[in-house]
Scaffold this active site. Sequence first.
Site, PDB file in Angstrom:
ATOM      1  N   CYS A 398      45.331  48.984  39.639  1.00  9.31           N
ATOM      2  CA  CYS A 398      46.501  49.180  38.859  1.00  9.31           C
ATOM      3  C   CYS A 398      46.502  48.188  37.655  1.00  9.31           C
ATOM      4  O   CYS A 398      47.410  47.346  37.674  1.00  9.31           O
ATOM      5  CB  CYS A 398      47.582  49.213  39.624  1.00  9.31           C
ATOM      6  SG  CYS A 398      49.333  49.717  39.240  1.00  9.31           S
ATOM      7  N   GLU A 399      45.659  48.166  36.797  1.00  9.21           N
ATOM      8  CA  GLU A 399      45.509  47.439  35.546  1.00  9.21           C
ATOM      9  C   GLU A 399      44.677  48.267  34.459  1.00  9.21           C
ATOM     10  O   GLU A 399      43.797  48.858  34.753  1.00  9.21           O
ATOM     11  CB  GLU A 399      44.896  46.242  36.088  1.00  9.21           C
ATOM     12  CG  GLU A 399      45.025  45.228  36.995  1.00  9.21           C
ATOM     13  CD  GLU A 399      46.161  44.368  36.459  1.00  9.21           C
ATOM     14  OE1 GLU A 399      46.290  44.459  35.155  1.00  9.21           O
ATOM     15  OE2 GLU A 399      47.016  43.760  37.013  1.00  9.21           O
ATOM     16  N   TYR A 428      27.412  36.557  40.355  1.00 13.88           N
ATOM     17  CA  TYR A 428      28.986  36.566  39.844  1.00 13.88           C
ATOM     18  C   TYR A 428      29.714  37.907  40.055  1.00 13.88           C
ATOM     19  O   TYR A 428      31.007  37.929  39.444  1.00 13.88           O
ATOM     20  CB  TYR A 428      29.231  36.146  38.761  1.00 13.88           C
ATOM     21  CG  TYR A 428      28.421  34.536  38.435  1.00 13.88           C
ATOM     22  CD1 TYR A 428      28.887  33.665  39.058  1.00 13.88           C
ATOM     23  CD2 TYR A 428      27.194  34.529  37.786  1.00 13.88           C
ATOM     24  CE1 TYR A 428      28.262  32.369  39.020  1.00 13.88           C
ATOM     25  CE2 TYR A 428      26.535  33.436  37.510  1.00 13.88           C
ATOM     26  CZ  TYR A 428      26.970  32.378  38.342  1.00 13.88           C
ATOM     27  OH  TYR A 428      26.309  31.317  38.231  1.00 13.88           O
TER      28      TYR A 428
END
Length: 470
Positions: A398-399, A428
């Site tokens: 939700c971004e 990473y």
Amino acid sequence: MYTHEAGALHAGAGHRRRPPWLHVPEDVNALVPILWPATVTRGDDGVLRVAGVDVAALAQQFGTPVYVVDEIDFRSRARAFRDAFDGAFGGADVYYAGKAFLCTEVARWVADEGLGLDVCSGGELATALRAGFPAERIGLHGNNKSAAELSRALDAGVGRIVVDSFDEISRLAALAAERGVRARIMIRTTVGVEAHTHEYIATAHEDQKFGFSIAGGAAAQAVRRILAEPSLELIGLHSHIGSQIYDTSGFEVAARRVLALQAEIRDEHGVELPELDLGGGFGIAYTSQDDPQPPEELAAGMAAIVSHECAAHGLSAPRLSIEPGRAIAGPSTFTLYEVGTVKAVELDGGAVRRYVSVDGGMSDNIRTALYDADYSCTLASRRSDAEPVLARVVGKHCESGDVVVKDEFLPADVEPGDLIAVPGTGAYCRSMASTYNHVPRPPVVAVRDGAARVIVRRETEDDLLALDIT
């Protein structure tokens, strides 16, 4: 100027045109070899294969998303660094930077290939010790090591501790004295090099948290403090200029300044330190715009730099060590996703961008949102004869900043159920993964000689709820 709380990339998403290095491919099914592990091929049916195993079988057996690591590729990259630097310097130490990605099985691979292991937390040290990694080949890093972490390192007998502050010098001296041991330590120096990389991963400029400044005199003062402590053995100086570095020019400046300090230490204290660590940060290819140097070229260039500077100061050549992490783990792994939805979005001027949503996202790869990192991808589950179209691969979170691949050409007929593979995700990604939106973290599956096995299992909803106090 467009503004957005998640950054300019996300504010301008609808106005961004494809970057100049991204060209329409002649064959949208073709792989760019530098981006992929050595054993990755595309079969006659168009399905991607790694070490003889097709990705459709991997998705069926292990689910998606899944990090897929080519064990032979990982090991061969580790050996390549070991052999290149050992040959160029007539003896050198290569420490795998565990922060890139570490689990007990990977620690065993690193040990098998004769490398050391650089850890920077109690958790990473615990992983190394659980794997049976030889303690004398472990180095402990970090700018704020706790007394518990330092104590564990001393008790385990790690080969070196890289100190980062005056507080730590005092803390470590006291802990070593309590145990009746001499701690072998290096000093993390700040050399004032502005590496050409993202500001969050540049680590040698003056205004940041790591190390003792050479220019400001703190490094020289740290030397004086350490040499006055009977429980500390100063074995060398350490420098790290940042990450995603593609040439040796930054290392040249760093070596010049560190070895100048080494000469000052000799002149003031009558001591020639036996070791020198120039860090890591060697870049890899995430997209076709990247052109990393092979280990042999890096080693030859750094050997020439160190030899020249030692001769200029009349110093004996110290034993060199380096700390590659990304350059070993990164290209050895890709992430496999399943497409959930496809959406065409109209841009200014009549252009259209296709948004391909996958079943992972910023919880398994935060680098695009955090560093504005670029990635590539390919349709992995079949061959397509459709025309290539500009696409953006996004996650399920939700971004609006939940972007995995900002710009790539994918076939126009990509649809729900297809598999998408993103290369270069070994470093990473899993190590910085989160459970944002309570999405469990993916497993890590190692593939070798036609067989696949889980080396880090998939997180479950029970794992997510296990820490809740009810």
